[in-house]
Scaffold this active site. Structure first.
Site, PDB file in Angstrom:
ATOM      1  N   ASP A  96       3.029   9.234  -1.722  1.00 42.18           N
ATOM      2  CA  ASP A  96       3.143   8.366  -2.897  1.00 42.18           C
ATOM      3  C   ASP A  96       3.483   9.175  -4.152  1.00 42.18           C
ATOM      4  O   ASP A  96       3.558  10.414  -4.115  1.00 42.18           O
ATOM      5  CB  ASP A  96       1.832   7.605  -3.092  1.00 42.18           C
ATOM      6  CG  ASP A  96       2.046   6.124  -3.371  1.00 42.18           C
ATOM      7  OD1 ASP A  96       3.069   5.786  -3.999  1.00 42.18           O
ATOM      8  OD2 ASP A  96       1.190   5.308  -2.977  1.00 42.18           O
ATOM      9  N   GLU A 128       8.267   6.468  -3.707  1.00 38.37           N
ATOM     10  CA  GLU A 128       8.281   6.543  -5.178  1.00 38.37           C
ATOM     11  C   GLU A 128       8.815   5.254  -5.795  1.00 38.37           C
ATOM     12  O   GLU A 128       9.178   5.237  -6.963  1.00 38.37           O
ATOM     13  CB  GLU A 128       9.034   7.798  -5.652  1.00 38.37           C
ATOM     14  CG  GLU A 128      10.484   7.895  -5.251  1.00 38.37           C
ATOM     15  CD  GLU A 128      11.403   7.011  -6.081  1.00 38.37           C
ATOM     16  OE1 GLU A 128      11.743   7.364  -7.205  1.00 38.37           O
ATOM     17  OE2 GLU A 128      11.792   5.931  -5.568  1.00 38.37           O
ATOM     18  N   TRP A 129       8.866   4.168  -4.972  1.00 38.24           N
ATOM     19  CA  TRP A 129       9.084   2.790  -5.424  1.00 38.24           C
ATOM     20  C   TRP A 129      10.500   2.509  -5.933  1.00 38.24           C
ATOM     21  O   TRP A 129      10.724   1.496  -6.593  1.00 38.24           O
ATOM     22  CB  TRP A 129       8.060   2.379  -6.487  1.00 38.24           C
ATOM     23  CG  TRP A 129       6.746   3.061  -6.344  1.00 38.24           C
ATOM     24  CD1 TRP A 129       5.951   3.057  -5.231  1.00 38.24           C
ATOM     25  CD2 TRP A 129       6.085   3.888  -7.296  1.00 38.24           C
ATOM     26  NE1 TRP A 129       4.835   3.833  -5.443  1.00 38.24           N
ATOM     27  CE2 TRP A 129       4.887   4.350  -6.706  1.00 38.24           C
ATOM     28  CE3 TRP A 129       6.384   4.283  -8.602  1.00 38.24           C
ATOM     29  CZ2 TRP A 129       4.003   5.176  -7.370  1.00 38.24           C
ATOM     30  CZ3 TRP A 129       5.498   5.109  -9.264  1.00 38.24           C
ATOM     31  CH2 TRP A 129       4.328   5.546  -8.654  1.00 38.24           C
ATOM     32  N   GLY A 130      11.447   3.387  -5.635  1.00 37.42           N
ATOM     33  CA  GLY A 130      12.838   3.120  -5.971  1.00 37.42           C
ATOM     34  C   GLY A 130      13.220   3.356  -7.409  1.00 37.42           C
ATOM     35  O   GLY A 130      14.376   3.141  -7.786  1.00 37.42           O
ATOM     36  N   ASP A 188       5.470  -2.348  -4.905  1.00 42.92           N
ATOM     37  CA  ASP A 188       4.724  -2.908  -3.782  1.00 42.92           C
ATOM     38  C   ASP A 188       5.054  -4.377  -3.535  1.00 42.92           C
ATOM     39  O   ASP A 188       5.231  -5.166  -4.472  1.00 42.92           O
ATOM     40  CB  ASP A 188       3.218  -2.789  -4.043  1.00 42.92           C
ATOM     41  CG  ASP A 188       2.728  -1.361  -3.921  1.00 42.92           C
ATOM     42  OD1 ASP A 188       3.546  -0.464  -3.667  1.00 42.92           O
ATOM     43  OD2 ASP A 188       1.510  -1.139  -4.086  1.00 42.92           O
TER      44      ASP A 188
END
Length: 501
Positions: free
Chosen positions: A244, A279-281, A302
């Site tokens: 993460d 890293e959520w884009g 998320d």
């Protein structure tokens, strides 16, 4: 009776007891263990040289079952009573083997490529992750029960192989010896015990950390200790790391550097560890994640157990429909050994979550079906987030759809391209390795829609032979195909004739 034979007998009788208890009242599970053998996807798997190899042959059909393999490369062995291939291969290369399964009703053969080289995850990962339902409430008992349930309900026999422990398995502070500390109240026998338990049953273990001092949950991360932690993960038998990016600097260069350090450390171990970049884009990881050792990368924040919600609403969780829009234009970046990850499946959670429940009201059955079908079309990871120990038959029917899973696990590894985005519906097209095309017609709205499927709708579409995954029948295409879609429904077809091998 020697120890190995005794263990095999114990595992077999335990398996039968689990089938009777877990599949009782679940016709979807019962069907997995009926009939002649069928060896399911994947048909290719990758591993690094001189690292432990483990692969369970996913096989539907009546038990007991016996397996065999022709041309198994030197260094590997098969347990014919469990269907688990294990060992180590030193030399790089493609090894084509013939898998065989036999029961009282018949036999099945399927060729598979074992690719030993520099790539892992040649098809999207399938399995389960603890976060979306259990959050911080994960335990050793939960993980072991999940593995047993996935055997008993048929998930393992359709290719679900990873069982991933998410955040909160570790203590907030690093030990005085510089190592991560396992929370022994949750995992009293340690992570290695869990890994060994999973490996004995043909599963792989995933674990979680963060590229900062603290994880998203505030326990100990791996920044500055990448080599130490990678070696520990390897020594425990970990097969995947979800890494993460909470509490870390925002810049792309710094993110790339931090991920590269862990990627290098994982590659230097004696295990084939899949590296999941989370890293959520925000820094467009699809453009650089493979360069730093990544095998899959999140494209968004998320997911919530909700159909439609922008990220600026409660909790920052996105809806299924919203993440679909983010992932749609990224098809060119996905392929074998590197996958766009639109986050875990929320199928079957139904608003009952210890971590995202207060922000997610759940979805309808039709929405969950479309969620699964579209993730399969997009060659997305299929990592369930529901409680697989307690599923109704409707949820199992979605997760055990072997035709959709075969599309997801297709060796060509193409992510579907959205060829049409009309006002109310989409048409998605995914080329398959055998020359056919999977075509999905998806209704984005809450009112019925009609889509005409023909060569004008989809370029170079063959209608010589069309198989409907909705009806499981061959469709009459003499006048084209008129697709009637209920609200939020997704219907998928396999179009064309397979190339002769």
């Amino acid at each position: 009776m020697n120890k190995q034979c005794f263990l095999t007998v114990v595992l077999f009788f335990s398996f039968l007891v689990n089938i009777l208890s877990v599949s009782a009242g679940n016709p979807a599970s019962e069907k997995i263990f009926e009939g002649k053998p069928v060896i399911n996807a994947p048909q290719i798997t990758g591993n690094y040289p001189s690292t432990p190899f483990i692969f369970y042959i996913p096989t539907s059909g009546q038990r007991p079952m016996e397996w065999s393999v022709d041309k198994l490369p030197k260094g590997l062995k098969l347990n014919p009573e469990t269907g688990i291939i294990s060992g180590t291969i030193a030399s790089k290369g493609d090894y084509t083997v013939t898998l065989k399964a036999k029961n009282a009703l018949g036999t099945c053969e399927q060729k598979m490529i074992i690719r030993i080289g520099d790539e892992l995850l040649l098809t999207p990962p399938m399995g389960w992750n603890s976060w979306n339902t259990f959050g911080r409430h994960l335990t050793e008992e939960l993980v072991l029960q999940t593995a047993d349930a996935m055997i008993a309900n048929g998930m393992r026999d359709l290719g679900y192989s990873f069982i991933n422990i998410d955040d909160f398995w570790q203590l907030p502070e690093r030990g005085s010896d510089g190592h991560l500390q396992i929370d022994k109240t949750k995992f009293p026998r340690g992570i290695k015990y869990v890994a060994d338990y999973l490996h004995e049953r043909g599963f792989k273990l995933g674990i979680y950390s963060d590229a900062a001092d603290k994880t998203c949950g505030g326990v100990c991360g791996s920044y500055g200790y990448e080599e130490v932690d990678a070696k520990d993960f390897a020594s425990w038998g970990v097969d995947l790391l979800k890494y993460d990016y909470c509490n870390a600097p925002a810049g792309r260069v710094e993110a790339m550097n931090r991920y590269a350090k862990m990627g290098k450390a994982l590659r230097a171990t004696d295990r084939s560890i899949v590296f999941s970049i989370c890293e959520w884009g925000q820094r467009e990881p699809w453009k650089w994640a493979k360069e730093v050792g990544g095998h899959l990368w999140r494209v968004s924040g998320d997911i919530g157990d909700v159909w439609n919600r922008e990220a600026n609403q409660m909790g920052g969780l996105r809806g299924i429909l919203n993440i679909l829009e983010i992932n749609a234009p990224l098809n060119e970046y996905a392929g074998p050994a590197g996958w766009n990850d639109p986050d875990m499946l929320v199928v079957g959670i139904g608003g009952k979550s210890m971590s995202i429940g207060s922000e997610s009201e759940g979805c309808t059955q039709e929405q969950y079906k479309s969620h699964f079908g579209l993730w399969c079309m997009m060659a997305s990871p299929l990592l369930c987030g529901n409680d697989v120990r307690n599923m109704n038959d409707s949820t199992l029917q979605i997760l055990l759809d072997k035709d959709l899973i075969a599309i997801n696990q297709d060796m060509l590894g193409k992510q579907a391209e959205r060829s049409i985005r009309a006002d109310y519906y989409d048409v998605w097209v995914k080329p398959l390795a055998d020359g056919r095309k999977a075509v999905a017609c998806f209704n984005r709205t809450n009112s019925p829609q009609v889509v005409e499927l023909n060569t004008q709708t989809v370029e170079d579409l063959s209608l010589n032979q069309v198989y409907s995954l909705d009806t499981r029948t061959t469709v009459d295409t003499t006048k084209g195909i008129i697709v009637k879609l209920a609200p939020y429904q997704c219907k998928i077809y396999i179009c064309g004739e397979a190339k002769k091998k």
